[in-house]
Design a protein around this motif. Structure first.
Motif, mmCIF file in Angstrom:
data_model
loop_
_atom_site.group_PDB
_atom_site.id
_atom_site.type_symbol
_atom_site.label_atom_id
_atom_site.label_comp_id
_atom_site.label_asym_id
_atom_site.label_seq_id
_atom_site.Cartn_x
_atom_site.Cartn_y
_atom_site.Cartn_z
ATOM 1 N N ASN A 68 1.848 6.494 6.221
ATOM 2 C CA ASN A 68 3.072 5.568 5.959
ATOM 3 C C ASN A 68 2.577 5.130 4.681
ATOM 4 N N SER A 69 1.748 5.410 3.797
ATOM 5 C CA SER A 69 1.543 5.100 2.318
ATOM 6 C C SER A 69 1.987 6.171 1.524
ATOM 7 N N HIS A 70 2.436 7.337 2.122
ATOM 8 C CA HIS A 70 2.890 8.649 1.438
ATOM 9 C C HIS A 70 2.077 9.255 0.400
ATOM 10 N N VAL A 71 0.935 9.064 0.851
ATOM 11 C CA VAL A 71 -0.470 9.541 -0.164
ATOM 12 C C VAL A 71 -1.335 10.444 0.382
ATOM 13 N N VAL A 72 -1.869 11.137 -0.225
ATOM 14 C CA VAL A 72 -3.403 11.906 0.148
ATOM 15 C C VAL A 72 -4.227 11.463 -0.788
ATOM 16 N N VAL A 82 0.867 -1.186 -0.033
ATOM 17 C CA VAL A 82 -0.027 -0.041 -0.185
ATOM 18 C C VAL A 82 0.875 1.270 -0.026
ATOM 19 N N ASP A 83 1.948 1.201 -0.484
ATOM 20 C CA ASP A 83 3.000 2.470 -0.378
ATOM 21 C C ASP A 83 2.815 3.086 -1.713
ATOM 22 N N HIS A 84 2.480 4.105 -1.774
ATOM 23 C CA HIS A 84 2.427 5.007 -3.020
ATOM 24 C C HIS A 84 3.617 5.736 -3.308
ATOM 25 N N GLY A 85 4.773 5.643 -2.528
ATOM 26 C CA GLY A 85 6.112 6.258 -2.916
ATOM 27 C C GLY A 85 6.740 5.700 -3.698
ATOM 28 N N GLU A 86 7.726 6.245 -4.253
ATOM 29 C CA GLU A 86 8.776 5.577 -5.215
ATOM 30 C C GLU A 86 9.949 4.938 -4.498
ATOM 31 N N ASP A 87 10.241 4.001 -5.000
ATOM 32 C CA ASP A 87 11.433 3.332 -4.259
ATOM 33 C C ASP A 87 12.650 3.952 -4.501
ATOM 34 N N THR A 88 12.951 4.708 -5.413
ATOM 35 C CA THR A 88 13.994 5.444 -5.814
ATOM 36 C C THR A 88 14.311 6.562 -4.580
ATOM 37 N N ASP A 89 13.075 7.096 -4.077
ATOM 38 C CA ASP A 89 12.946 8.034 -3.268
ATOM 39 C C ASP A 89 13.441 7.767 -2.079
ATOM 40 N N PHE A 90 13.279 6.552 -1.492
ATOM 41 C CA PHE A 90 13.697 6.087 -0.172
ATOM 42 C C PHE A 90 14.508 4.868 -0.227
ATOM 43 N N ASP A 91 15.204 5.046 1.032
ATOM 44 C CA ASP A 91 16.227 3.850 1.218
ATOM 45 C C ASP A 91 15.958 3.398 2.740
ATOM 46 N N ASN A 92 15.580 2.339 2.725
ATOM 47 C CA ASN A 92 15.070 1.645 4.032
ATOM 48 C C ASN A 92 15.801 0.288 4.459
ATOM 49 N N ARG A 93 16.788 0.365 5.198
ATOM 50 C CA ARG A 93 17.603 -0.815 4.925
ATOM 51 C C ARG A 93 18.217 -1.159 6.525
ATOM 52 N N GLN A 94 18.304 -2.277 6.672
ATOM 53 C CA GLN A 94 18.895 -2.868 8.075
ATOM 54 C C GLN A 94 20.248 -3.566 7.785
ATOM 55 N N ARG A 95 21.213 -3.308 8.425
ATOM 56 C CA ARG A 95 22.365 -4.036 8.356
ATOM 57 C C ARG A 95 22.759 -4.667 9.914
ATOM 58 N N GLU A 96 23.279 -5.794 9.699
ATOM 59 C CA GLU A 96 23.659 -6.590 10.900
ATOM 60 C C GLU A 96 25.085 -6.986 10.838
ATOM 61 N N GLU A 97 25.981 -6.953 12.000
ATOM 62 C CA GLU A 97 27.017 -7.902 12.094
ATOM 63 C C GLU A 97 26.969 -8.576 13.191
ATOM 64 N N THR A 98 27.007 -9.714 13.471
ATOM 65 C CA THR A 98 26.869 -10.541 14.516
ATOM 66 C C THR A 98 28.154 -11.603 14.381
ATOM 67 N N PHE A 99 28.752 -11.745 15.697
ATOM 68 C CA PHE A 99 29.975 -12.644 15.783
ATOM 69 C C PHE A 99 29.457 -13.431 16.935
ATOM 70 N N ASN A 127 4.274 10.772 -3.451
ATOM 71 C CA ASN A 127 5.804 11.189 -3.429
ATOM 72 C C ASN A 127 5.849 12.257 -2.162
ATOM 73 N N LEU A 128 5.079 12.003 -1.263
ATOM 74 C CA LEU A 128 5.075 12.834 0.037
ATOM 75 C C LEU A 128 6.090 12.044 0.951
ATOM 76 N N THR A 129 6.549 12.840 1.802
ATOM 77 C CA THR A 129 7.644 12.056 3.004
ATOM 78 C C THR A 129 6.917 11.279 4.098
ATOM 79 N N SER A 130 6.060 11.839 4.712
ATOM 80 C CA SER A 130 5.413 11.302 5.817
ATOM 81 C C SER A 130 4.113 11.830 6.301
#
Lengths: 683, 356
Positions: B98-102, A272-289, B118-121
């Motif tokens: 969190n859907s970045h939309v109106v 349901v996300d209407h944002g562009e994937d190129t506009d956001f970077d949503n990332r999880q990094r892990e280092e475990t020993f 294309n809204l942030t939040s």
């Protein structure tokens, strides 16, 4: 469908061609011998244990323990996507009610309480077993659902050995596995490396949103459900495992295990996300020993063991936004560090063959630091929202196991735990088993225990929302069941079990939103979980060269909220907990002929409610689903090496399914593996 | 033997050839609520990261409620965290955080007529004209300027002394050519924007974390702070209700609550001469009062109040109970004489209301 048939043929083709190789030696999977009632291990008196064999664990290098549990056990795996957070519901409980150990050391994250099984490659595990409910008290406390015991074992190599497996799959997925072993009478060493990567951009039809087509005046003239790719779901996971074992052959064994993980995973966008994937970077990094050193001193009637270990985990979560000029600005920058020191001493003492006494003491010392958000203070200075805490966790247990006759076994375990400065009352567990029929190896088992789980460090201290006034969860549970095993060596073996269980958990901790915009945990639920677990295994030699292996599980796990209504309008009392299926089932079938092997894996989960009131709304339900995976494998034996070729099809019927709302799962997908094991001069 | 082997494989495939997950897609219902003059939209936030926000519609005259109307009318989900809604010229603007939309919807048929992406939040939308609106954000130090007619982002207002990570702009009210905005999360101020230049021209420091903003019949702004939380590096204090003169942009009156109180949701009645808020109980006060009443409008009765609105026509008070936040919430409707008139279930976490 036609397209998939073509791909299926393509996958089978190399195997068909190679079938003409008459020089290959035959490999016959032996029919397991039926366990004789008299040699049931004393340690397992009355315990409900599911063991995973190497066929399940080493099926292919792309599998994680989440996949193994999904298809080979009755545990429900809540899967947020491919190569994404995967947690478990064991006997209808929450992820933090399942205690997970690796070579004896607890690996549940002390901040979150749960374990992400998608980060454990099954190729790194040589021995895995589930201790259901009460049975987990034999190993640890806090397993209100049960525990998962994972370990590595010496490779039993003679001289140098090497195994390399390359996997190539859909969505540009690459899996590499390398294992180097060396062994002699005293030493065994093993080095394992896994690297998996994929853009993970599988296609799916997004039924949760529509794309608009506008006219020039911006009126909508048409809408359609878009075929989208899984956006921002890429992963790169690297694992390195070093093991060294030394056996004096005079009763002393030493071991060293070190496991390093470097994981870089994007968190995929919701449907349901209407944002562009190129506009956001949503990332999880892990280092475990993780590392464990161990010593076992074995004598004919007693054993002493000691272990020490260390875990370091660094977790980074970054959520960034393109400002429109190519600069990715941090919206959330969260870091956490965990340092855990572990020590354990254990002993066993047999008196004759009728008594076994055991004692163990385990300590975990955690140091955690959570840096969740950078803010500007009122005076203009900078500050970080987070916490630093340390906690000592001790657990000690003593047990007496008695087998007065061949037919009867009794066991008592007494456990005590301390977390920080808080102690549990004494945790008692009682186990009994008895042979009803020697002919059918029909054994009745029963057990009962109390148990407690302390709040996690985030539950207590997370900012904002942590609640230092939380009480520990408490529960008691019992189970009772029957198991049987019949067979004829080399012809067939059939075994099965049926277990009834029931548990009551008080003060269940749940995080809820507040009017201040953050979540906070509270002891709000009392839960009654009960149900039935069925298991069956069949190995059958159809001919001398053709063998069939079948195993299946079925679970019925009502998990009912028995708390008081939170408000007069509360409709959740007496209802099934959200995201816990009432029914689940798995079937695995393996057909082997000479060096061919065909595997069919199937699992089923019933409808999951997403609301505590069990409302079936349009936007809230998760329908039941079946999942089918197949693979076909061919082994080739040359003078210089053994080669294995394997083709696998996952989600065979291209199901559109969800494990969690708004998290799309991949449709039909394909994998091909080639494995090489050089013979290094051996014949 | 080879053929036996493959025959067995084929048989097992056929036997297990089942495909069963059942989805109901594409069903679109036709609504027409144009006949009823009055109506109340309820934004149900849903659970963060689960995409189960919904929109409910209540007809106060017939006392009937329709749930999930956006999904039922459009055959698609509303999204993740429905934050707020306003109506302008027969179009409802639903902000889905969190859907970045109106989404823009027809308020009678609930059908989508367009969307701003294309809204942030996004948190709230405020119209300056048919072709210009502001959209506030959290985790962004910019307020977005949009053209609602073209569903386009046309610019940004940078908020000073705010980073992306600590960015938080919330509710907006307009006085003349100025728009006032409360800055909430890890903030303590009301900012003043000149709508001709789209610049922040002034700011007023209040207490920690002002949560809402309204303007009464006397052009006084009202905001209530939540006071932060225990252990917060930003501070933790007793919350307050503030009356601010819009003309001079100065605090006229501060009403202090007890330390540990959690007031929220300042709302006005239709004539804008009474304010209401939640603080365990439901409170009502004349906008000219000098002190907070001794007794609440509606005392706490075991219900966890999460949202609040007052009918602009009748003065009926509607309160949302989110219960355990993972089930359908309940709306209670009281007359201004404090009598329970109706109650009805809506969606998960009913947080915001919008009158038709």
């Amino acid at each position: 469908m036609k397209k998939y048939c073509v791909i299926l043929i393509f996958l089978l083709l190399p195997s068909l061609v190679l079938a003409q190789n008459k020089k290959t030696k035959h490999r016959v999977i032996p029919i397991r011998e039926v366990t004789v009632y008299g040699v049931r291990p004393m340690k397992e008196i009355g315990a409900q244990i599911t063991k995973f064999d190497s066929l399940a664990l080493k099926e292919n290098i792309a599998l994680s323990m989440a996949d193994v549990l999904s298809f080979n056990s009755a545990i429900f795996v809540k899967n947020y996507g491919r190569a994404t957070l995967s947690t478990v519901a064991f006997r209808g409980t929450s992820p933090s009610h399942t205690q997970v150990s690796w070579n004896g050391m607890k690996i549940n994250n002390p901040m979150l309480g749960m374990t992400d099984f998608s980060t454990i490659p099954s190729y790194f595990i040589d021995d895995a077993s589930l201790l259901h409910g009460t049975s987990s008290v034999n190993e640890t406390g806090g397993g209100l659902g049960g525990s998962v015991k994972l370990s590595t074992t010496p490779a039993e190599a003679e001289g140098f050995g090497l195994q390399y497996v390359q996997g190539i799959g859909s969505f540009k997925t690459f899996d590499e596995f390398l294992r180097l072993t060396y062994g002699n009478d005293n030493w065994q060493t093993s080095t394992r490396v896994v690297y998996s990567s994929s853009p993970n951009d599988y296609k799916y039809r997004n039924h949760d949103k529509k794309e608009n087509i506008y006219d020039e005046d911006m009126n909508i003239i048409d809408q359609y459900y878009p075929i989208e790719r899984n956006r921002s779901g890429s992963f790169k996971d690297f694992h390195f495992l070093q093991e060294v074992y030394y056996n004096t052959n005079k009763g002393d064994r030493f071991g060293f295990n070190a496991w390093y993980i470097n994981s870089n995973r994007e968190l995929a966008m919701l449907t349901v996300d209407h944002g562009e994937d190129t506009d956001f970077d949503n990332r999880q990094r892990e280092e475990t020993f993780r590392s464990v050193i161990s010593w076992n001193h074995l004598r004919s009637n007693w054993k002493l063991g000691a272990k020490a270990g260390y875990i370091h985990t660094w977790l980074a979560y970054d959520y960034k936004r393109d400002l429109g000029n190519g600069i990715m600005a941090e919206m959330t920058r969260s870091r956490s560090r965990v340092n855990t020191f572990y020590g354990q001493a254990e002993s066993e003492y047999y008196i004759g063959n009728k008594w076994l006494f055991t004692a163990s003491l385990t300590a975990h010392q955690h140091f955690v630091e959570s840096r969740d958000k950078n803010i500007i203070k009122q005076d203009g200075g900078n500050a970080i929202v987070g916490y630093r805490k340390a906690r000592t966790e001790l657990t000690g247990a003593m047990s007496a196991k008695w087998r007065p006759t061949d037919r009867l076994g009794l066991s008592v375990v007494l456990r005590e735990e301390m977390f920080g400065d808080k102690w549990t009352p004494l945790i008692p567990a009682f186990f009994i088993d008895g042979v009803i029929s020697k002919k059918a190896n029909l054994v009745a088992k029963a057990s009962i225990s109390r148990n407690y789980r302390f709040p996690t460090l985030n539950d207590l201290y997370f900012l904002p929302g942590g609640n230092p006034d939380l009480r520990k969860e408490s529960g008691w549970s019992y189970d009772a069941g029957l198991s049987f095993a019949v067979g004829k060596a080399g012809v067939y073996s059939l075994s099965g079990s049926a277990t009834w269980f029931e548990s009551f958990i008080k003060d269940w901790i749940i995080w809820l939103p507040t009017t201040k915009g953050f979540f906070s945990p509270d002891n709000i639920k009392d839960v009654h979980a009960y149900g039935v677990e069925l298991k069956t295994d069949l190995d059958l030699a159809l001919t001398q060269e053709l063998t069939l292996g079948l195993n299946g599980t079925f679970s019925w796990t009502p998990s009912i909220n028995k708390g008081e209504p939170r408000t007069p309008a509360d409709q959740s009392v007496g209802k099934q907990l959200p995201y816990v299926p009432k029914y689940s089932s798995t079937v695995t079938g393996r057909l082997s002929w000479r060096k061919w092997s065909f595997l069919y894996k199937w699992c089923y989960y019933s409808e999951r409610f997403t609301m505590s009131s069990n409302d079936i709304s349009l936007t809230g339900k998760l329908p039941p689903y079946f999942m089918s995976n197949i693979s076909i494998e061919k082994g080739l034996s040359f003078k210089w090496a053994d080669i294995s070729l394997k083709g696998a099809i996952n989600n065979l019927f291209n199901e559109e399914y969800l494990s969690v709302l708004s998290r799309p799962m991949p449709g039909i997908n394909f994998e091909f593996f080639i494995g090489i094991t050089p013979k290094w001069g051996k014949k | 033997m080879t053929s036996t082997f493959f025959r067995l494989i084929l048989t097992s495939l056929i036997l297990l050839f089942t495909s069963c997950m059942e989805w109901e897609y594409g069903l679109e219902e036709v609504f027409d609520t144009s006949a009823s003059g009055e109506g109340l939209f309820i934004c149900n936030e849903g659970n963060f990261q689960y995409g189960n926000a919904t929109l409910s519609y209540y007809d106060p005259t017939t006392k009937s409620v329709q749930n999930e109307v956006f999904y039922r009318a459009n055959g698609m989900k509303l999204g993740d965290v429905a934050q707020s809604m306003i109506i302008r010229n027969g179009i409802g603007w639903v902000v889905v955080n969190n859907s970045h939309v109106v989404f823009a919807i027809d308020i009678n048929t609930f059908k989508e007529v367009g969307r701003i992406t294309n809204l942030t939040s996004p948190r709230y939308i405020h119209f300056l004209s048919d072709e210009k609106a502001y959209i506030t954000q959290i985790w962004d130090n910019r307020i977005f300027i949009v053209n609602p007619k073209r569903y386009e982002i046309t610019g940004y207002i940078e908020v000073p002394n705010m980073t992306m990570e600590s960015g938080s702009t919330e509710q907006m009210v307009q006085y003349g050519k100025y728009v006032y905005v409360n800055c909430w999360s890890y903030q303590n101020r009301i900012i003043k924007i000149d709508t001709e230049t789209d610049k922040v021209v002034d700011e007023l420091t209040v207490g920690i974390q002002p949560t809402s903003l309204v303007m009464d019949c006397n052009n006084k702004l009202w905001t209530v702070t939540d006071g932060g939380y225990e252990g917060s590096p930003y501070g933790h204090e007793a919350p307050s209700l503030y009356r601010i003169d819009a003309e001079t942009f100065t605090i006229e009156k501060q009403f202090k609550f007890d330390f540990g109180d959690w007031p929220s949701e300042v709302q006005l009645n239709g004539t804008k001469d009474k304010i209401y808020w939640l603080n365990d109980d439901v409170w009502e006060m004349d906008v000219t009062a000098d002190r907070v009443p001794v007794r609440p409008f509606l005392p706490y009765n075991g219900t966890l109040y999460y949202g609040l609105t007052v009918c602009p026509r009748t003065g009926d008070v509607y309160i949302a109970d989110a219960i355990d936040y993972v089930q359908q919430g309940m709306i209670y409707r009281y007359s201004k004489e404090r009598k329970l008139i109706d109650s009805f279930y809506v969606g998960i976490i009913p947080g915001a209301f919008c009158w038709k």
